[in-house]
Scaffold this motif. Sequence first.
Motif, PDB file in Angstrom:
ATOM      1  N   GLY A 171      27.325  52.766  62.667  1.00  0.00           N
ATOM      2  CA  GLY A 171      27.234  53.552  63.880  1.00  0.00           C
ATOM      3  C   GLY A 171      27.377  52.762  65.162  1.00  0.00           C
ATOM      4  O   GLY A 171      27.302  53.337  66.253  1.00  0.00           O
ATOM      5  N   ARG A 172      27.608  51.443  65.054  1.00  0.00           N
ATOM      6  CA  ARG A 172      27.646  50.597  66.241  1.00  0.00           C
ATOM      7  C   ARG A 172      28.976  49.874  66.391  1.00  0.00           C
ATOM      8  O   ARG A 172      29.523  49.770  67.489  1.00  0.00           O
ATOM      9  N   THR A 178      23.948  33.500  62.948  1.00  0.00           N
ATOM     10  CA  THR A 178      24.536  33.672  64.282  1.00  0.00           C
ATOM     11  C   THR A 178      25.388  34.931  64.285  1.00  0.00           C
ATOM     12  O   THR A 178      25.864  35.381  63.237  1.00  0.00           O
ATOM     13  N   LEU A 179      25.579  35.492  65.459  1.00  0.00           N
ATOM     14  CA  LEU A 179      26.499  36.617  65.606  1.00  0.00           C
ATOM     15  C   LEU A 179      27.145  36.554  66.974  1.00  0.00           C
ATOM     16  O   LEU A 179      26.596  35.964  67.913  1.00  0.00           O
ATOM     17  N   ASP A 180      28.320  37.153  67.082  1.00  0.00           N
ATOM     18  CA  ASP A 180      28.966  37.319  68.381  1.00  0.00           C
ATOM     19  C   ASP A 180      28.391  38.567  69.039  1.00  0.00           C
ATOM     20  O   ASP A 180      28.438  39.663  68.468  1.00  0.00           O
ATOM     21  N   GLN A 181      27.845  38.404  70.241  1.00  0.00           N
ATOM     22  CA  GLN A 181      27.285  39.553  70.944  1.00  0.00           C
ATOM     23  C   GLN A 181      28.405  40.397  71.564  1.00  0.00           C
ATOM     24  O   GLN A 181      29.566  40.013  71.591  1.00  0.00           O
ATOM     25  N   GLY A 231      32.724  40.187  68.835  1.00  0.00           N
ATOM     26  CA  GLY A 231      31.595  41.099  68.920  1.00  0.00           C
ATOM     27  C   GLY A 231      32.027  42.535  69.135  1.00  0.00           C
ATOM     28  O   GLY A 231      33.205  42.842  69.357  1.00  0.00           O
ATOM     29  N   ILE A 232      31.058  43.427  69.113  1.00  0.00           N
ATOM     30  CA  ILE A 232      31.302  44.861  69.268  1.00  0.00           C
ATOM     31  C   ILE A 232      31.917  45.158  70.633  1.00  0.00           C
ATOM     32  O   ILE A 232      31.513  44.599  71.648  1.00  0.00           O
ATOM     33  N   ASP A 279      19.556  45.946  70.361  1.00  0.00           N
ATOM     34  CA  ASP A 279      19.594  46.884  69.234  1.00  0.00           C
ATOM     35  C   ASP A 279      20.536  46.393  68.140  1.00  0.00           C
ATOM     36  O   ASP A 279      20.303  46.635  66.952  1.00  0.00           O
ATOM     37  N   ASP A 280      21.611  45.698  68.535  1.00  0.00           N
ATOM     38  CA  ASP A 280      22.541  45.138  67.542  1.00  0.00           C
ATOM     39  C   ASP A 280      21.836  44.131  66.640  1.00  0.00           C
ATOM     40  O   ASP A 280      22.106  44.060  65.437  1.00  0.00           O
TER      41      ASP A 280
END
Length: 299
Positions: free
Chosen positions: A33-34, A81-84, A90-91, A103-104
């Motif tokens: 959903g994101r 780690t994640l890409d914001q 990222g999204i 929220d991600d």
Amino acid sequence: MIPLALPTPRSALRRVYMPWARIPAGRTVELPGRGTTYVTDTPGPSASSTPLVLLHALGCTGLLTWYPAVEALARRFRVITLDQRWHGQGIRSEDFSLRDCADDVAALCDVLGLDEVLVGGYSMGGVVAQRVWRQHPDRVAGLVLAATSDRFRNNPVEQGFFAGMGATMLAARGISRSRTAVRAARGATGLRPTDVHDWALRELRSTSPWAVGQALSALGNHHSQPWLGRIDVPTAVVVTLGDRVIPASRQLALARRIPGATAHEVATGHAGCVLQAEVFVPRFLEAAVTVDARSRSAG
């Protein structure tokens, strides 16, 4: 003083020292959903190792901010780690929102099956980490905040800068919401020391200047002072003493406003997570271990 620096100009990057370190493998992850983002998930020494989610700085990617630290941290933690949003892979969304970024992180924890995590953040990532606790306190076992602050409109110069940035981003709305043409250099697990600069350039180019402006405008509206005193998880603040972007005095003030927070000073500038990694990483590890130990004893 503008409180957050844009990335090092690409033409200048080749002239600065870039440490070599192994680049962890990653994958694209769907957050239901994101949208999708790029995630690395490096195992710790055991299946029970504490998960540590690392959030990156403005204009960077998860790997570009944290690649020198992952191997050292993974000797103690499961490192993620994640890409914001709007950074790297990222999204992409209609607007950039720090609330959405927080929220991600919670959504990624759901996907990875993690109940509680330590959240570490550098500069902009430290702001998002604060919001993760604010919005999802049940998911956060502890915070490790580095080179960051709780507010950025602290004087008339900064107020004028952020007001102007907000107007500029509103005028630029719709100019460029597509992914940038240059993709981040993913899967660079066999990177040689001589390749580090080229890899870093590709990481930088994977985030557009327009996206950096969007994020910078959002940071200008961040103000966590009213609720910092309610943070009830172990917290450490890594203070970059030579920081000309977010002065050490502001970082220390942040630590004082969080009940029981420990301050871990390190003699680096604002880009010390990479350019002075040999000094920064051991101190960040110390801070994370301190938070983990306090969290376990409290549990």
